[in-house]
Design a protein around this motif. Structure first.
Motif, PDB file in Angstrom:
ATOM      1  N   PHE A 178       0.821  -1.213   0.000  1.00  0.00           N
ATOM      2  CA  PHE A 178       0.000   0.000   0.000  1.00  0.00           C
ATOM      3  C   PHE A 178       0.855   1.265   0.000  1.00  0.00           C
ATOM      4  O   PHE A 178       0.600   2.201  -0.768  1.00  0.00           O
ATOM      5  N   LEU A 179       1.881   1.309   0.857  1.00  0.00           N
ATOM      6  CA  LEU A 179       2.683   2.524   0.987  1.00  0.00           C
ATOM      7  C   LEU A 179       3.555   2.787  -0.230  1.00  0.00           C
ATOM      8  O   LEU A 179       4.046   3.893  -0.408  1.00  0.00           O
ATOM      9  N   ASN A 180       3.734   1.779  -1.064  1.00  0.00           N
ATOM     10  CA  ASN A 180       4.564   1.966  -2.251  1.00  0.00           C
ATOM     11  C   ASN A 180       3.764   1.813  -3.540  1.00  0.00           C
ATOM     12  O   ASN A 180       4.331   1.737  -4.622  1.00  0.00           O
ATOM     13  N   ALA A 181       2.412   1.793  -3.403  1.00  0.00           N
ATOM     14  CA  ALA A 181       1.499   1.779  -4.546  1.00  0.00           C
ATOM     15  C   ALA A 181       1.858   0.679  -5.544  1.00  0.00           C
ATOM     16  O   ALA A 181       1.992   0.921  -6.748  1.00  0.00           O
ATOM     17  N   GLN A 182       2.028  -0.549  -5.028  1.00  0.00           N
ATOM     18  CA  GLN A 182       2.423  -1.672  -5.876  1.00  0.00           C
ATOM     19  C   GLN A 182       1.232  -2.598  -6.135  1.00  0.00           C
ATOM     20  O   GLN A 182       0.305  -2.678  -5.336  1.00  0.00           O
ATOM     21  N   THR A 183       1.262  -3.289  -7.277  1.00  0.00           N
ATOM     22  CA  THR A 183       0.170  -4.209  -7.605  1.00  0.00           C
ATOM     23  C   THR A 183       0.394  -5.601  -7.031  1.00  0.00           C
ATOM     24  O   THR A 183      -0.564  -6.340  -6.789  1.00  0.00           O
ATOM     25  N   VAL A 184       1.647  -5.975  -6.818  1.00  0.00           N
ATOM     26  CA  VAL A 184       1.946  -7.292  -6.249  1.00  0.00           C
ATOM     27  C   VAL A 184       1.745  -7.233  -4.740  1.00  0.00           C
ATOM     28  O   VAL A 184       2.309  -6.387  -4.050  1.00  0.00           O
ATOM     29  N   GLY A 185       0.915  -8.161  -4.238  1.00  0.00           N
ATOM     30  CA  GLY A 185       0.630  -8.188  -2.815  1.00  0.00           C
ATOM     31  C   GLY A 185      -0.808  -8.597  -2.565  1.00  0.00           C
ATOM     32  O   GLY A 185      -1.570  -8.869  -3.492  1.00  0.00           O
ATOM     33  N   PRO A 186      -1.230  -8.628  -1.300  1.00  0.00           N
ATOM     34  CA  PRO A 186      -2.554  -9.163  -0.960  1.00  0.00           C
ATOM     35  C   PRO A 186      -3.731  -8.252  -1.283  1.00  0.00           C
ATOM     36  O   PRO A 186      -4.870  -8.694  -1.295  1.00  0.00           O
ATOM     37  N   ILE A 187      -3.479  -6.952  -1.528  1.00  0.00           N
ATOM     38  CA  ILE A 187      -4.575  -6.018  -1.791  1.00  0.00           C
ATOM     39  C   ILE A 187      -4.941  -6.066  -3.268  1.00  0.00           C
ATOM     40  O   ILE A 187      -4.073  -5.991  -4.150  1.00  0.00           O
ATOM     41  N   GLY A 188      -6.243  -6.195  -3.540  1.00  0.00           N
ATOM     42  CA  GLY A 188      -6.730  -6.199  -4.918  1.00  0.00           C
ATOM     43  C   GLY A 188      -7.756  -5.107  -5.130  1.00  0.00           C
ATOM     44  O   GLY A 188      -7.930  -4.214  -4.301  1.00  0.00           O
ATOM     45  N   MET A 189      -8.465  -5.164  -6.246  1.00  0.00           N
ATOM     46  CA  MET A 189      -9.469  -4.150  -6.552  1.00  0.00           C
ATOM     47  C   MET A 189     -10.617  -4.178  -5.543  1.00  0.00           C
ATOM     48  O   MET A 189     -11.243  -3.154  -5.283  1.00  0.00           O
ATOM     49  N   SER A 190     -10.907  -5.343  -4.980  1.00  0.00           N
ATOM     50  CA  SER A 190     -11.974  -5.441  -3.981  1.00  0.00           C
ATOM     51  C   SER A 190     -11.372  -5.662  -2.593  1.00  0.00           C
ATOM     52  O   SER A 190     -11.789  -6.546  -1.846  1.00  0.00           O
ATOM     53  N   GLU A 191     -10.382  -4.878  -2.248  1.00  0.00           N
ATOM     54  CA  GLU A 191      -9.607  -4.913  -1.001  1.00  0.00           C
ATOM     55  C   GLU A 191      -8.713  -6.132  -0.941  1.00  0.00           C
ATOM     56  O   GLU A 191      -7.492  -6.004  -0.965  1.00  0.00           O
TER      57      GLU A 191
ATOM     58  N   ALA B  45      -8.206 -16.181  -4.157  1.00  0.00           N
ATOM     59  CA  ALA B  45      -7.198 -17.249  -4.148  1.00  0.00           C
ATOM     60  C   ALA B  45      -6.528 -17.418  -5.507  1.00  0.00           C
ATOM     61  O   ALA B  45      -5.317 -17.666  -5.585  1.00  0.00           O
ATOM     62  N   ASP B  46      -7.286 -17.274  -6.599  1.00  0.00           N
ATOM     63  CA  ASP B  46      -6.709 -17.431  -7.939  1.00  0.00           C
ATOM     64  C   ASP B  46      -5.688 -16.345  -8.236  1.00  0.00           C
ATOM     65  O   ASP B  46      -4.626 -16.606  -8.816  1.00  0.00           O
ATOM     66  N   GLU B  47      -6.012 -15.114  -7.850  1.00  0.00           N
ATOM     67  CA  GLU B  47      -5.083 -14.006  -8.071  1.00  0.00           C
ATOM     68  C   GLU B  47      -3.793 -14.211  -7.284  1.00  0.00           C
ATOM     69  O   GLU B  47      -2.692 -13.976  -7.798  1.00  0.00           O
ATOM     70  N   LEU B  48      -3.924 -14.622  -6.035  1.00  0.00           N
ATOM     71  CA  LEU B  48      -2.741 -14.844  -5.207  1.00  0.00           C
ATOM     72  C   LEU B  48      -1.902 -15.997  -5.737  1.00  0.00           C
ATOM     73  O   LEU B  48      -0.662 -15.942  -5.722  1.00  0.00           O
ATOM     74  N   GLU B  49      -2.561 -17.044  -6.234  1.00  0.00           N
ATOM     75  CA  GLU B  49      -1.841 -18.183  -6.792  1.00  0.00           C
ATOM     76  C   GLU B  49      -1.073 -17.770  -8.039  1.00  0.00           C
ATOM     77  O   GLU B  49       0.069 -18.202  -8.249  1.00  0.00           O
ATOM     78  N   ALA B  50      -1.673 -16.899  -8.859  1.00  0.00           N
ATOM     79  CA  ALA B  50      -1.046 -16.484 -10.110  1.00  0.00           C
ATOM     80  C   ALA B  50       0.229 -15.678  -9.888  1.00  0.00           C
ATOM     81  O   ALA B  50       1.124 -15.663 -10.739  1.00  0.00           O
ATOM     82  N   GLU B  51       0.325 -15.027  -8.742  1.00  0.00           N
ATOM     83  CA  GLU B  51       1.511 -14.192  -8.512  1.00  0.00           C
ATOM     84  C   GLU B  51       2.417 -14.736  -7.402  1.00  0.00           C
ATOM     85  O   GLU B  51       3.310 -14.036  -6.924  1.00  0.00           O
ATOM     86  N   LYS B  52       2.206 -16.009  -7.014  1.00  0.00           N
ATOM     87  CA  LYS B  52       2.967 -16.554  -5.897  1.00  0.00           C
ATOM     88  C   LYS B  52       4.463 -16.608  -6.159  1.00  0.00           C
ATOM     89  O   LYS B  52       5.266 -16.563  -5.230  1.00  0.00           O
ATOM     90  N   ASP B  53       4.859 -16.727  -7.442  1.00  0.00           N
ATOM     91  CA  ASP B  53       6.283 -16.793  -7.761  1.00  0.00           C
ATOM     92  C   ASP B  53       6.869 -15.419  -8.109  1.00  0.00           C
ATOM     93  O   ASP B  53       8.053 -15.321  -8.439  1.00  0.00           O
ATOM     94  N   LEU B  54       6.030 -14.392  -8.081  1.00  0.00           N
ATOM     95  CA  LEU B  54       6.508 -13.049  -8.395  1.00  0.00           C
ATOM     96  C   LEU B  54       7.155 -12.424  -7.164  1.00  0.00           C
ATOM     97  O   LEU B  54       6.664 -12.587  -6.042  1.00  0.00           O
ATOM     98  N   GLU B  55       8.239 -11.746  -7.372  1.00  0.00           N
ATOM     99  CA  GLU B  55       8.877 -11.018  -6.280  1.00  0.00           C
ATOM    100  C   GLU B  55       8.298  -9.609  -6.204  1.00  0.00           C
ATOM    101  O   GLU B  55       8.024  -8.985  -7.221  1.00  0.00           O
ATOM    102  N   MET B  56       8.102  -9.131  -4.981  1.00  0.00           N
ATOM    103  CA  MET B  56       7.648  -7.752  -4.827  1.00  0.00           C
ATOM    104  C   MET B  56       8.763  -6.813  -5.264  1.00  0.00           C
ATOM    105  O   MET B  56       9.957  -7.096  -5.035  1.00  0.00           O
TER     106      MET B  56
END
Length: 317
Positions: free
Chosen positions: A239-252, A256-267
């Motif tokens: 949140f503090l760095n306005a990043q898309t990778v992380g637990p916050i999505g468009m609906s807060e 599970a699918d979104e989190l699974e899709a980015e599990k190998d992505l580094e912040m």
């Protein structure tokens, strides 16, 4: 002098909808604090709770020994005299000129003479840079001027606590910078306790002494600015760095699918921690900490390039 606000175990619901639960924090006296959170997390509800406009189901809010969450109405009335409030749109009376808008709390809550009222109003309008505009109606001025007029009105009773709800709402980046500088200059002059609700990340990274983040019905973290800006906690970092990778999505929360899709992505790496905004006078505020002090005290290595200015190298890196 500002006063401390001690919040313990605060829980608020509307019907079956829990807004947040078990919120516990201490807002330090005389310091500038910011409260953040995704839309709909109850930041404005939190401000209204602090001033007693909304009663929580559980918990306490201690101000100078009084629990405003449970005290009688007469005590609450007296405690409210410690507060000044700047609402999102300034909350001006459209049929009154700026002078009468700013003078309203003095005429309503004191027995001061009109000459005393004029002196106080003009002093506060001078503080916010509105001398010369006192005869204008709210509809005749810009949004930024209405915010400053609302701030002048919040200051006329010399509050020890200032609650400020989304001061950057509707303002362009330049005017947001001006009002941020105004908050810092005012804090240096009046030493009140400031609590600002905002969505503006740049303001959050450069203005406050302390930052809090409401997320998913709880307080994710509250503490010194450098603590949150160097935090590896995923929600705070995202949140503090306005990043898309992380637990916050468009609906807060992401599903599970979104989190699974980015599990190998580094912040992305944390950006450098900027220098905190200083008073225009160049004289540090009483509660202002030297750059990098919190990081040094807590053995935290800030991101490369932190605390750099145009005239000095990195401090505390």
């Amino acid at each position: 002098m500002g006063v401390e606000i001690k919040v313990d175990g605060l829980t608020k619901s509307f019907g079956k909808q829990v807004i947040w639960r078990d919120v516990t924090l201490t807002i330090p006296a005389g310091e500038v604090s910011v409260m953040l959170g995704p839309s709909g997390t109850g930041k404005s509800v939190f401000l209204k709770s602090l001033i007693g406009l909304i009663k929580p189901e559980q918990g306490s809010i201690l101000i100078e020994g009084t629990d405003i969450a449970s005290c009688p109405e007469r005590e609450l009335y007296e405690i409210r005299k410690l507060f000044g409030v700047l609402f999102q749109d300034g909350a001006m009376f459209g049929s009154m000129n700026l002078f009468d808008n700013v003078a309203f709390p003095l005429r309503e809550h004191t027995k001061k003479s009109e000459s005393e009222v004029r002196n106080i109003v003009m002093e506060k309008m001078d503080l916010v840079g509105l001398v010369g505009a006192e005869d204008k109606l709210p509809g005749e001025i810009s949004g930024g001027m209405r915010k400053r007029a609302g701030l002048a009105r919040a200051l006329v009773l010399d509050p020890e606590i200032l609650l400020i709800d989304e001061p950057d709402s509707g303002l362009d980046p330049v005017r947001t910078s001006f009002i941020n500088q105004l908050f810092i200059d005012l804090n240096a002059q009046i030493d009140a306790t400031f609590l600002i609700v905002t969505h503006d990340i740049n303001s959050t990274r450069t203005v406050p002494d302390n930052i809090g983040l409401l997320y998913h019905k709880h307080l994710a973290m509250f503490g010194p600015r450098e603590m949150l800006l160097s935090s590896e906690e995923p929600v705070v970092r995202q949140f503090l760095n306005a990043q898309t990778v992380g637990p916050i999505g468009m609906s807060e929360e992401k599903d599970a699918d979104e989190l699974e899709a980015e599990k190998d992505l580094e912040m992305p790496p944390l950006p450098p921690i900027p220098l905190q905004l200083e008073p225009s006078s160049g004289i540090p505020r009483r509660h202002q900490r030297p750059p990098g002090e919190w990081c040094k005290e807590n053995g935290v290595t800030p991101p490369p390039g932190s605390f750099e200015s145009t005239t000095a190298g990195a401090i505390g890196a």
